[in-house]
Structures are given as C-alpha cells and as structure tokens.
Design a protein around this motif. Structure first.
Motif, PDB file in Angstrom:
ATOM      1  N   GLY A 165       0.794  -1.235   0.000  1.00 16.51           N
ATOM      2  CA  GLY A 165       0.000   0.000   0.000  1.00 16.51           C
ATOM      3  C   GLY A 165       0.820   1.275   0.000  1.00 16.51           C
ATOM      4  N   GLU A 166       2.095   1.189  -0.387  1.00 17.52           N
ATOM      5  CA  GLU A 166       2.910   2.418  -0.442  1.00 17.52           C
ATOM      6  C   GLU A 166       3.034   2.866  -1.887  1.00 17.52           C
ATOM      7  OE1 GLU A 166       6.593   1.447   2.282  1.00 17.52           O
ATOM      8  OE2 GLU A 166       6.096  -0.117   0.847  1.00 17.52           O
ATOM      9  N   ASN A 167       3.329   4.137  -2.082  1.00 14.06           N
ATOM     10  CA  ASN A 167       3.587   4.643  -3.437  1.00 14.06           C
ATOM     11  C   ASN A 167       5.099   4.656  -3.629  1.00 14.06           C
ATOM     12  OD1 ASN A 167       0.790   5.134  -3.972  1.00 14.06           O
ATOM     13  ND2 ASN A 167       0.975   6.786  -2.461  1.00 14.06           N
ATOM     14  N   TYR A 168       5.630   3.439  -3.706  1.00 15.22           N
ATOM     15  CA  TYR A 168       7.078   3.242  -3.712  1.00 15.22           C
ATOM     16  C   TYR A 168       7.475   2.615  -5.049  1.00 15.22           C
ATOM     17  CZ  TYR A 168      11.170   0.244  -2.523  1.00 15.22           C
ATOM     18  OH  TYR A 168      12.362  -0.430  -2.525  1.00 15.22           O
ATOM     19  N   VAL A 169       8.391   3.269  -5.781  1.00 14.63           N
ATOM     20  CA  VAL A 169       8.880   2.706  -7.047  1.00 14.63           C
ATOM     21  C   VAL A 169      10.395   2.558  -6.986  1.00 14.63           C
ATOM     22  CG1 VAL A 169       7.002   3.694  -8.455  1.00 14.63           C
ATOM     23  CG2 VAL A 169       9.149   4.954  -8.217  1.00 14.63           C
ATOM     24  N   SER A 170      10.899   1.576  -7.743  1.00 16.47           N
ATOM     25  CA  SER A 170      12.350   1.380  -7.814  1.00 16.47           C
ATOM     26  C   SER A 170      12.767   1.470  -9.278  1.00 16.47           C
ATOM     27  CB  SER A 170      12.711   0.011  -7.224  1.00 16.47           C
ATOM     28  OG  SER A 170      14.117  -0.109  -7.185  1.00 16.47           O
ATOM     29  N   LEU A 171      13.755   2.313  -9.549  1.00  7.63           N
ATOM     30  CA  LEU A 171      14.239   2.521 -10.917  1.00  7.63           C
ATOM     31  C   LEU A 171      15.587   1.821 -11.070  1.00  7.63           C
ATOM     32  CD1 LEU A 171      13.579   6.370 -11.051  1.00  7.63           C
ATOM     33  CD2 LEU A 171      12.014   4.507 -11.611  1.00  7.63           C
ATOM     34  N   VAL A 172      15.795   1.220 -12.233  1.00  9.11           N
ATOM     35  CA  VAL A 172      17.016   0.423 -12.430  1.00  9.11           C
ATOM     36  C   VAL A 172      17.857   1.033 -13.541  1.00  9.11           C
ATOM     37  CG1 VAL A 172      17.923  -1.851 -13.030  1.00  9.11           C
ATOM     38  CG2 VAL A 172      15.803  -1.662 -11.718  1.00  9.11           C
ATOM     39  N   LEU A 173      19.148   1.111 -13.268  1.00  9.40           N
ATOM     40  CA  LEU A 173      20.123   1.567 -14.256  1.00  9.40           C
ATOM     41  C   LEU A 173      21.266   0.547 -14.247  1.00  9.40           C
ATOM     42  CD1 LEU A 173      21.466   3.521 -16.155  1.00  9.40           C
ATOM     43  CD2 LEU A 173      21.624   5.174 -14.332  1.00  9.40           C
ATOM     44  N   SER A 174      21.218  -0.386 -15.218  1.00  5.20           N
ATOM     45  CA  SER A 174      22.223  -1.463 -15.266  1.00  5.20           C
ATOM     46  C   SER A 174      23.369  -1.068 -16.199  1.00  5.20           C
ATOM     47  CB  SER A 174      21.589  -2.756 -15.777  1.00  5.20           C
ATOM     48  OG  SER A 174      20.572  -3.170 -14.913  1.00  5.20           O
ATOM     49  N   GLY A 175      24.428  -1.863 -16.168  1.00  5.12           N
ATOM     50  CA  GLY A 175      25.601  -1.564 -17.013  1.00  5.12           C
ATOM     51  C   GLY A 175      26.024  -0.120 -16.811  1.00  5.12           C
ATOM     52  N   ALA A 176      26.015   0.319 -15.540  1.00  3.58           N
ATOM     53  CA  ALA A 176      26.052   1.753 -15.229  1.00  3.58           C
ATOM     54  C   ALA A 176      27.464   2.334 -15.112  1.00  3.58           C
ATOM     55  CB  ALA A 176      25.260   1.993 -13.936  1.00  3.58           C
ATOM     56  N   HIS A 177      28.393   1.846 -15.938  1.00  7.74           N
ATOM     57  CA  HIS A 177      29.781   2.337 -15.840  1.00  7.74           C
ATOM     58  C   HIS A 177      29.859   3.868 -15.903  1.00  7.74           C
ATOM     59  CE1 HIS A 177      31.384  -1.721 -16.373  1.00  7.74           C
ATOM     60  NE2 HIS A 177      30.496  -1.878 -17.326  1.00  7.74           N
ATOM     61  N   ARG A 178      29.083   4.455 -16.825  1.00  6.95           N
ATOM     62  CA  ARG A 178      29.220   5.903 -17.061  1.00  6.95           C
ATOM     63  C   ARG A 178      28.550   6.739 -15.970  1.00  6.95           C
ATOM     64  NH1 ARG A 178      26.558   7.689 -21.354  1.00  6.95           N
ATOM     65  NH2 ARG A 178      25.536   5.726 -21.804  1.00  6.95           N
ATOM     66  N   HIS A 179      27.788   6.094 -15.093  1.00  3.34           N
ATOM     67  CA  HIS A 179      27.013   6.860 -14.112  1.00  3.34           C
ATOM     68  C   HIS A 179      27.424   6.597 -12.660  1.00  3.34           C
ATOM     69  CE1 HIS A 179      24.399   7.974 -17.417  1.00  3.34           C
ATOM     70  NE2 HIS A 179      24.430   6.704 -17.776  1.00  3.34           N
ATOM     71  N   ILE A 180      28.247   5.568 -12.478  1.00  5.37           N
ATOM     72  CA  ILE A 180      28.507   5.119 -11.104  1.00  5.37           C
ATOM     73  C   ILE A 180      29.257   6.183 -10.284  1.00  5.37           C
ATOM     74  CG2 ILE A 180      30.678   3.849 -11.556  1.00  5.37           C
ATOM     75  CD1 ILE A 180      27.817   2.485  -9.410  1.00  5.37           C
ATOM     76  N   ALA A 181      30.023   7.044 -10.959  1.00  3.59           N
ATOM     77  CA  ALA A 181      30.781   8.058 -10.211  1.00  3.59           C
ATOM     78  C   ALA A 181      29.921   9.294  -9.921  1.00  3.59           C
ATOM     79  CB  ALA A 181      32.024   8.452 -11.004  1.00  3.59           C
ATOM     80  N   ARG A 182      28.731   9.380 -10.513  1.00  4.58           N
ATOM     81  CA  ARG A 182      27.881  10.559 -10.270  1.00  4.58           C
ATOM     82  C   ARG A 182      27.372  10.542  -8.833  1.00  4.58           C
ATOM     83  NH1 ARG A 182      23.695  10.680 -15.253  1.00  4.58           N
ATOM     84  NH2 ARG A 182      23.168  12.732 -14.430  1.00  4.58           N
ATOM     85  N   SER A 183      27.170  11.734  -8.269  1.00  2.48           N
ATOM     86  CA  SER A 183      26.718  11.782  -6.869  1.00  2.48           C
ATOM     87  C   SER A 183      25.279  11.283  -6.795  1.00  2.48           C
ATOM     88  CB  SER A 183      26.797  13.207  -6.339  1.00  2.48           C
ATOM     89  OG  SER A 183      25.784  13.983  -6.955  1.00  2.48           O
ATOM     90  N   LYS A 184      24.875  10.861  -5.594  1.00  2.00           N
ATOM     91  CA  LYS A 184      23.507  10.368  -5.402  1.00  2.00           C
ATOM     92  C   LYS A 184      22.502  11.487  -5.681  1.00  2.00           C
ATOM     93  CE  LYS A 184      24.619   6.505  -2.491  1.00  2.00           C
ATOM     94  NZ  LYS A 184      24.439   5.754  -1.257  1.00  2.00           N
ATOM     95  N   GLU A 185      22.857  12.724  -5.341  1.00  2.00           N
ATOM     96  CA  GLU A 185      21.963  13.863  -5.588  1.00  2.00           C
ATOM     97  C   GLU A 185      21.744  14.046  -7.093  1.00  2.00           C
ATOM     98  OE1 GLU A 185      24.672  13.995  -3.576  1.00  2.00           O
ATOM     99  OE2 GLU A 185      23.493  13.829  -1.737  1.00  2.00           O
ATOM    100  N   GLU A 186      22.840  13.939  -7.839  1.00  2.00           N
ATOM    101  CA  GLU A 186      22.765  14.083  -9.298  1.00  2.00           C
ATOM    102  C   GLU A 186      21.879  12.994  -9.908  1.00  2.00           C
ATOM    103  OE1 GLU A 186      26.174  14.532 -12.476  1.00  2.00           O
ATOM    104  OE2 GLU A 186      26.997  14.415 -10.457  1.00  2.00           O
TER     105      GLU A 186
END
Ligand SMILES: Cc1cc2nc3c(=O)[nH]c(=O)nc-3n(C[C@H](O)[C@H](O)[C@H](O)COP(=O)(O)OP(=O)(O)OC[C@H]3O[C@@H](n4cnc5c(N)ncnc54)[C@H](O)[C@@H]3O)c2cc1C
Length: 445
Positions: free
Chosen positions: A336-357
């Motif tokens: 009953g929550e409005n909870y979604v999970s987004l997936v970004l796989s093969g994320a070499h180009r994004h892994i160094a980005r900050s969590k805020e970004e």
C-alpha cells in the motif's frame, strides 16, 4: 570436523550448494563474513519508511530451472509471482505506452506472434525481429567465426536497425547481461535468447518476488541446512585457505582460528577470492587467472517514495531515457505504499555521479514519462550503488570462467562467475552451487 564440508559465502551460490550437500547427507558448515546472508541478492528494512528494500530489483524467469528446484526444495517457490505468459510494457519519452504480449503457443510462435501483434515495433522492425528469431529457432543465427563479436556487431550483421537496437535489443542485453551491447559477448547473448525466448512459453515467463529478496530464500535455506545437522554462521570472515602439498585442508578465519575440513567450497565473487588464495597459486596457477582478470560491472537502483501513485503498471521498460526500468514496488509487495524502484544497469558511465545528481536525473525523466509524477511530492529516496554487481561478460571474460573442480584437491568453486555458460545471474549462482556440490560428492563419497 574432518568429515565436514566448509562453504565460504552465503549468497545464492553458497546456500544452494549447502542445501544440495545437506540433502545428500553431508555435514555442512557455511561461513559468511557479513552479519547477514544473501550477498548481492538481499533485502533490508528501510529505517525511514519501514519498507522492504532490495539491494536492487531482481527478476526471475521460467528458464531458471535450477533456481526453481532450489526454491521448491526449501519450500518458498510460491513467494515468486510468475506471469501466465511473457508480457512486457514499454514506455516512450513522449508518453506512448506499448506492450509485447506473447501468447501461450509452442515456441517460437509465442514470441513471433507476440512481436507481430505488438505496437512496440514498426512493420520493418517486426520483419527484422522475425528474421533473427527464425534463424535462432530453425537455423544458425551465429555463424562460425562470429563468436568473438560484441552484441552490437552481431545484431548489426543480422540486419537489426540502429533504432530497433536502441529501443529493444539494448534494453534486453543490458537487463540480461548487465553490460553495454558494444562490449558484451554476442555468443553469451545468443545463448540467453535461445534459453529465455526460444525454448518454450513457460521458460519465457518473468517472475517477480512479492516479498523482500532475503525473505525469499535466506531463512528457509538456513533452516533446511540446520534441519539436516549443518551450521550457518554469520560474522565469520575467512582470511585464507590452508593449502599444503596441493591439497586444501581447511581455512583460516579473520579471527585467527583455523578450521580443518574434508572439503572447502568457495562461493565468493572473484574480486574477494583473490585475497583468500595463497600468493603462490594466484601467481603461478593459470586456472586462477580470472580471479584477477575479470572486471566488475555496476548497477544503480533509485528507490523513490511519493505521496500518490504515479503508475498502475507492475513494471515497465523505458525507452530513450537513462533509467531503463521502473518497478512499482508498492504494488508488487502489496504494502500500500507509493514506492517505485528505478534500475540503471551496465552503469559504468554513471557510477561516479553523486547520489543527488542521480536523483535529480531520475525525477526529471520520471516527470517526462509519467504525467502523475509531475504532481506527486517526493517523500523519501534511497540510491543504492552496487559497484561490483556482476562481472563484465565480454568474450574474453567468457573464455576465463573456471570450473567447479580446481587443481587444488579438496577445493571447489561456485559463484555466478564460474563456468555455467550463463550471465552472472541468480540462475548461474544456483547452478554453480549445484555443480560444486556434485563435484564434492563425486570426490568424497
Ligand atoms: C543490483 C543487482 C541487480 C541484479 N539483478 C538481477 C536480476 O534481475 N536477475 C538475476 O538473476 N540476477 C540479478 N543480479 C545478479 C545476482 O544478484 C547475482 O548473480 C547473485 O546474487 C550472485 O550470487 P553468489 O552467491 O554467486 O554471490 P554473492 O551474492 O556475492 O555471495 C557471496 C557471499 O560471499 C561472502 N564472502 C565474500 N568473501 C568472504 C569471506 N572472505 N569470508 C566469508 N564470506 C565471504 C559475501 O559477503 C557474500 O555474502 C543482480 C545483482 C545486483 C547487485
């Protein structure tokens, strides 16, 4: 105990091996360094929302035969909800929603008819997919000498247009292999397509657990091993193997304690096995070369809690965006929550980005995809970066994957990265656990 089998690592591979050995009447002692089991497939309670959060969304398939057997043995298969038949929605940046729904017909007609009826492809793209599907099922899609190609090179040679690759094959390749098609092994992708799409409609179905990942298998597997007289111990890091005269005689724990055993089965990732092997073996035994040669591939999960629903779909593939999949966790878990999970796989180009970004990027893209997301207020977020989610499945890596039997007597290997012929998945982990257990039973009967 001398007749005990020690297992290092309590993920899917270690627990499957433990259950298989216990089932065969062996005394098992499983050692896990962390305070919890589950490894790269685990869940926890988020302190801010009390939601069950997985370290990353995990998808199962009907073709996960070893995993289905494992979960049946420990009595938890009903915690996965399998589709009646393969159904995948796709959402484009302009809000256009299409579906690929494969009817219950014998293979390959379930996929071919599903593609023909789907609004997800143009007429020309349908013909391209049918041609590839036809040669996968009836012919030889992979010509001799093409095994070393990347997925991108292979698909291009098979006449798959750039647009179709971007909108369809790339999503499948990154989801299945956790690697960019320009790098991932075509031979491995071809095998996955055959197993997952061109064997039977039952094998093509997707399954999603309706419980947290740890609830799916951790406690039940532990209980099974206990029931058969074995032990499962957390907080027991193994610091090294005891090897002398070409034979493994036990392990040394981080606490300094030494444990002798008849057989030792490692179910840890390659990146961690390196520190357990004696330096001599690591330097001079080619069998162990992959332990230092395999490269990791990351996955990023962005978990968001809103004040209202943003979609009714269970999950959807996203086209033309950085994020690749959305899972409606509130609906899947039935909490009953409005909870979604987004997936970004093969994320070499994004892994160094900050969590805020990453969060800002995800919210921007969600706003473009789902009109409801523009009105919704974000209540909470949790970005999880798994830097070594899997190994990177290049052609070269595929040649290096080791077997369960090692040149060291009494020492066996399991783990999703060993030679199962599958990408680094739960099915590969469970199969590897079974392979290693079988090797132990053959050598120490
Ligand atoms: C975010 C994410 C999403 C994924 N999505 C999917 C998916 O959708 N479908 C799918 O099939 N697969 C998916 N996978 C892959 C899947 O999770 C892995 O293939 C599988 O969990 C690997 O299991 P394993 O037992 O081989 O290794 P692990 O789970 O890594 O287990 C190894 C265990 O060994 C322990 N260990 C390490 N060193 C020591 C030591 N020295 N002493 C004692 N213990 C030690 C570790 O702590 C760990 O618990 C995903 C993975 C991630 C990270």
């Amino acid at each position: 105990m001398p007749n005990e089998v020690l297992i290092i690592g309590g993920g899917f591979a270690g627990l499957a091996a433990g259950v298989a050995l216990a089932e065969a009447g062996r005394v098992v002692r499983l050692l896990e360094q962390k305070p919890h089991l589950g490894g790269r497939a685990r869940s926890f309670l988020d302190p801010a929302t009390s939601s069950k959060v997985d370290n990353g969304q995990h998808i199962f398939m009907g073709c996960y035969h070893a995993t289905i057997r494992f979960l049946s043995t420990i009595g938890t298969l009903d915690r996965i909800r399998f589709q009646q038949h393969l159904t995948v929605h796709f959402l484009e940046r302009n809000g256009r929603l299409t579906v690929l729904r494969c009817p219950n017909l014998p293979s390959p007609w379930h996929v071919l008819l599903g593609v023909l009826r789907s609004g997800s492809f143009t007429f020309k793209e349908k013909l391209e997919i049918l041609r590839l599907g036809g040669s996968l099922h009836w012919g030889k899609a992979m010509q001799h000498g093409q095994e070393g190609l990347s997925v991108r090179e292979w698909l291009t040679r098979l006449g798959q247009s750039e647009r179709l690759q971007r909108n369809f094959w790339d999503l499948l390749c990154i989801a299945a292999l956790n690697e960019d098609p320009s790098v991932a092994s075509a031979a491995l992708f071809e095998r996955v397509l055959r197993l997952a799409l061109f064997t039977s409609p039952e094998d093509s179905r997707l399954g999603i657990p309706h419980v947290g990942l740890s609830e799916l298998y951790v406690d039940a597997a532990t209980a099974y091993i206990h029931l058969k007289g074995g032990r499962v111990e957390c907080g027991q890091g193994v610091a090294g193997l005891l090897v002398s005269e070409g034979r493994c005689r036990g392990v040394r724990l981080s606490s300094g304690e030494r444990i002798e055993a008849e057989g030792v089965l490692s179910a840890v990732p390659p990146f961690q096995l390196a520190s357990l092997l004696p330096g001599e073996l690591l330097r001079h035994e080619p069998f162990f070369a992959p332990v230092v040669s395999l490269r990791p591939a990351p996955i990023i999960s962005i978990n968001l809690w809103f004040d209202r629903p943003i979609t009714n779909l269970d999950f959807v593939g996203l086209r033309g965006t950085t994020i690749q999949w959305l899972f409606n966790k509130g609906k899947i878990l039935g909490a009953g929550e409005n909870y979604v999970s987004l997936v970004l796989s093969g994320a070499h180009r994004h892994i160094a980005r900050s969590k805020e970004e990453l969060l800002a990027m995800a919210l921007r893209e969600l706003g473009e995809l789902f009109p409801q997301a523009q009105q919704a207020s974000l209540l909470h977020s949790l970005v999880i970066k798994e830097r070594s989610a899997t190994f990177s499945p290049t052609w070269e890596a595929e040649q290096l994957r080791p077997t369960a039997r090692t040149p060291v007597r009494g020492f066996y290997l399991a783990g999703d990265w060993t030679a199962t012929g599958l990408p680094a998945t739960i099915e590969s982990a469970v199969q590897s656990g079974y392979n290693a257990a079988r090797a132990v039973l053959q050598n120490h009967s």
